[in-house]
Design a protein around this motif. Structure first.
Motif: not given
Length: 266
Positions: A86-87, A89-91, A94, A149, A232-233, A236-237
């Motif tokens: 998750r980190a 994808i988010e960092n 996205n 993603d 996008l969020e 990620a989840v």
């Protein structure tokens, strides 16, 4: 093996960001994802940049994430894999997609060979995709028991409709360049030998165009920015939840061992 890196240049107002990992069909390592975010944000902030171009080194655009690096995380337990992916994808993923969509500049992808996984996401996030006739597109993720993603669920549904998007994402089937053009996934197809000339012509035309008018057209067509950000969020989840499953471990191991995965639904 050649060095895995992101190479960025600026000439005649055209910034080119090249994915350079040809030994792995330009698959992204974590370090490359980090470098891509840095280079995309830096180039888009440069007033000298009037066009941003994404392309791959050698014969491919990008095959997506480097599964060999994914394999290094298989020793983690399920909760740790969930947090780690998750980190990731988010960092690193996205923010790049949002930056490309919010960019004042036109964003172009020049695609040759493999364009899969996150590589496909980058192409879909671009404003214009110019493909050589040897380009092959695939969502790819379900092969290792992942959803998607980089906004794939958003871009594919918007371009194709829900049913055709679901077919591509569930099947992860390969789509050739002319079929991708007919479906509306890309904007133009040219012979491999003519790719460079066609790309240079396109770059020059857009770099000399009315930059603010082009940017306003892009903004108007994009619509509500928060919709993409929310998708996008959610991706990620979903990616992280699937990375915590046994099927993901089986998919990655099968890829490394060059065999068909046997998914158990766990």
């Amino acid at each position: 093996m050649s060095e895995a890196r992101i190479v960025s240049t600026l000439n005649d107002a055209v910034a080119v960001i090249e994915i350079d990992h040809p030994a792995r069909r330009n698959a992204f390592t974590v370090a490359m994802l980090q470098a891509l975010r840095e280079q995309v944000e830096a180039r888009l902030a440069d007033p000298a940049c009037r066009v941003l171009v994404l392309r791959g080194a050698g014969q491919h655009f990008s095959a997506g994430g480097d599964i060999n690096e994914f394999h290094q995380a298989m020793h983690l337990d399920a909760p740790a894999r969930l947090v780690t992916f998750r980190a990731l994808i988010e960092n690193w993923i996205n923010p790049v997609i949002l930056a490309l969509r919010r960019a004042h500049q036109p964003v172009l992808s020049v695609v040759q060979g493999a364009c899969a996984g996150y590589g496909l996401s980058l192409a879909l996030a671009s404003d214009f995709v110019l493909a050589a006739e040897d380009a092959v597109f695939s969502t790819a993720y379900t092969g290792i028991a992942l959803p998607c993603d980089g906004g794939q669920s958003f871009f594919l549904a918007r371009a194709l409709g829900e049913r055709r998007a679901r077919d591509l994402m569930w099947s992860a089937r390969r789509v050739d360049a002319h079929s991708a053009l007919a479906m509306g996934l890309i904007d133009d197809v040219v012979p491999v030998a003519g790719l460079e000339d066609a790309a240079r012509s396109l770059f020059a035309r857009l770099a000399c165009g009315p930059r603010h008018a082009l940017a306003e057209i892009k903004r108007l067509l994009e619509g509500e920015d928060s919709v993409l950000a929310a998708r996008l969020e959610a991706e990620a989840v979903a990616f992280a939840r699937c990375a915590a499953t046994g099927d993901f471990v089986e998919g990655v191991n099968a890829f490394i061992e060059r065999r068909q995965p046997v998914f158990q639904g766990r």
